[in-house]
Write a protein that holds these residues in place. Structure first.
Motif, PDB file in Angstrom:
ATOM      1  N   VAL A   1      -0.567   4.809   6.835  1.00 64.88           N
ATOM      2  CA  VAL A   1      -1.291   3.726   6.174  1.00 64.88           C
ATOM      3  C   VAL A   1      -1.292   2.470   7.033  1.00 64.88           C
ATOM      4  O   VAL A   1      -2.218   1.666   6.984  1.00 64.88           O
ATOM      5  CB  VAL A   1      -0.659   3.422   4.796  1.00 64.88           C
TER       6      VAL A   1
ATOM      7  N   ARG B   1      -8.219   9.711   5.237  1.00 66.57           N
ATOM      8  CA  ARG B   1      -7.518   8.427   5.125  1.00 66.57           C
ATOM      9  C   ARG B   1      -6.399   8.464   4.082  1.00 66.57           C
ATOM     10  O   ARG B   1      -5.531   7.590   4.086  1.00 66.57           O
ATOM     11  CB  ARG B   1      -8.525   7.312   4.835  1.00 66.57           C
TER      12      ARG B   1
ATOM     13  N   LYS C   1      -8.132   2.463   8.926  1.00 68.16           N
ATOM     14  CA  LYS C   1      -7.800   3.642   9.714  1.00 68.16           C
ATOM     15  C   LYS C   1      -9.030   4.252  10.355  1.00 68.16           C
ATOM     16  O   LYS C   1     -10.096   4.218   9.804  1.00 68.16           O
ATOM     17  CB  LYS C   1      -7.100   4.673   8.832  1.00 68.16           C
TER      18      LYS C   1
ATOM     19  N   CYS D   1       3.974   3.575  10.255  1.00 67.03           N
ATOM     20  CA  CYS D   1       4.119   4.251   8.970  1.00 67.03           C
ATOM     21  C   CYS D   1       4.557   5.703   9.194  1.00 67.03           C
ATOM     22  O   CYS D   1       4.003   6.393  10.043  1.00 67.03           O
ATOM     23  CB  CYS D   1       2.790   4.230   8.220  1.00 67.03           C
TER      24      CYS D   1
ATOM     25  N   LEU E   1      -6.295   1.334   3.863  1.00 66.94           N
ATOM     26  CA  LEU E   1      -6.773   2.680   4.176  1.00 66.94           C
ATOM     27  C   LEU E   1      -8.052   2.643   5.000  1.00 66.94           C
ATOM     28  O   LEU E   1      -8.278   3.504   5.855  1.00 66.94           O
ATOM     29  CB  LEU E   1      -7.002   3.462   2.878  1.00 66.94           C
TER      30      LEU E   1
ATOM     31  N   PRO F   1       0.810  -1.222   0.000  1.00 59.99           N
ATOM     32  CA  PRO F   1       0.000   0.000   0.000  1.00 59.99           C
ATOM     33  C   PRO F   1       0.846   1.277   0.000  1.00 59.99           C
ATOM     34  O   PRO F   1       0.540   2.225  -0.730  1.00 59.99           O
ATOM     35  CB  PRO F   1      -0.824  -0.132   1.283  1.00 59.99           C
ATOM     36  N   CYS F   2       1.910   1.305   0.799  1.00 59.42           N
ATOM     37  CA  CYS F   2       2.773   2.496   0.823  1.00 59.42           C
ATOM     38  C   CYS F   2       3.502   2.660  -0.505  1.00 59.42           C
ATOM     39  O   CYS F   2       3.647   3.775  -1.015  1.00 59.42           O
ATOM     40  CB  CYS F   2       3.779   2.397   1.965  1.00 59.42           C
TER      41      CYS F   2
END
Length: 272
Positions: A234, A229, A272, A238, A269, A214-215
């Motif tokens: 993430v 978000r 979160k 992070c 996401l 995801p990052c």
């Protein structure tokens, strides 16, 4: 600039580690036939002290991280010739609302950690009791040290803090939680300042060696600051950040429903 850990975060992490050691010591210093009520009497003052330190961090140091993010945004705006006019550096109700939401979420997260610390001690106590009973049944007699709850607790201690899918050591859990919260405060402080000054989009900054997909996928993406978000961390630990963006926004991400976003990224996401 990515958020940075301050001495306040280091002190809080150290306090949780020390508290876990004190709870472990409480387990190790009870008598041979302890009662849970006596154990709780030893543990409760430790938890109350830790709650007080946590509340102090949320009231004093978390707003400081938010303020640093806001100041970083001001520095970034001053660097960009594309930004015209004076920079509004005032703290409005929007800032207060954003900070209050972060503080509320952080309070719940730390509260769960404190509850899990107590539950961990209870689980250790209950498991020691079960082992004592089983040992007595198997040996058909109480042999003192062999079926001693205190000895069992000396061997196992506090196991850790349970999350949704794993058990973490107290130091790992607290560091992970604290890092995540400070990153959230820092980035939201920046995003709120940008929005206040009429800037609605930012570039997502991630390390080139970011450890998870995801990052990696979000790196350098243009995101709408109105979707929180897209702004904060993430995943736990992070340290992604945002930078002001003044270019074309026709391809920017403005919603988690965007079909271009891979499902794995959406899942990360939405947690979160």
């Amino acid at each position: 600039m990515p958020p940075r850990i301050s001495d306040a975060e280091r002190r809080l992490i150290s306090a949780y580690i020390e508290a876990a050691n004190r709870v472990d010591q409480a387990l190790r210093t009870i008598g041979k036939s302890p009662r849970k009520a006596l154990l709780r009497a030893k543990i409760n003052p430790i938890i109350q002290q830790l709650q007080s330190l946590t509340n102090e961090y949320l009231a004093k140091d978390l707003p400081e991280q938010f303020r640093r993010g806001s100041q970083e945004a001001v520095k970034q705006l001053k660097k960009h010739s594309e930004f015209k006019g004076d920079i509004d550096e005032s703290f409005t109700q929007a800032h207060k609302n954003a900070l209050q939401q972060i503080a509320d979420d952080a309070s719940l997260s730390f509260g769960r950690g404190l509850q899990e610390l107590v539950k961990s001690a209870d689980r250790a106590f209950s498991e020691a009791r079960k082992q004592q009973i089983v040992t007595e049944i198997l040996t058909s007699e109480v042999t003192g040290e062999t079926a001693n709850v205190k000895k069992i607790l000396l061997d196992q201690g506090v196991t850790g803090i349970r999350t949704a899918n794993r058990t973490l050591s107290v130091d790992h859990y607290t560091a992970m939680l604290t890092h995540t919260i400070l990153a959230e405060a820092h980035n939201m402080g920046a995003a709120t300042r940008y929005l206040q000054n009429g800037l609605g989009f930012a570039r997502r900054i991630e390390r080139a060696d970011a450890p998870d997909y995801p990052c990696q996928w979000l790196r350098n993406k243009i995101v709408w600051l109105g979707e929180p978000r897209f702004v904060g961390p993430v995943h736990p630990n992070c340290f992604g950040a945002i930078q002001p963006y003044f270019g074309d926004t026709t391809e920017a991400l403005v919603s988690l429903d965007d079909p271009r976003i891979p499902e794995k990224v959406k899942t990360a996401l939405r947690r979160k």
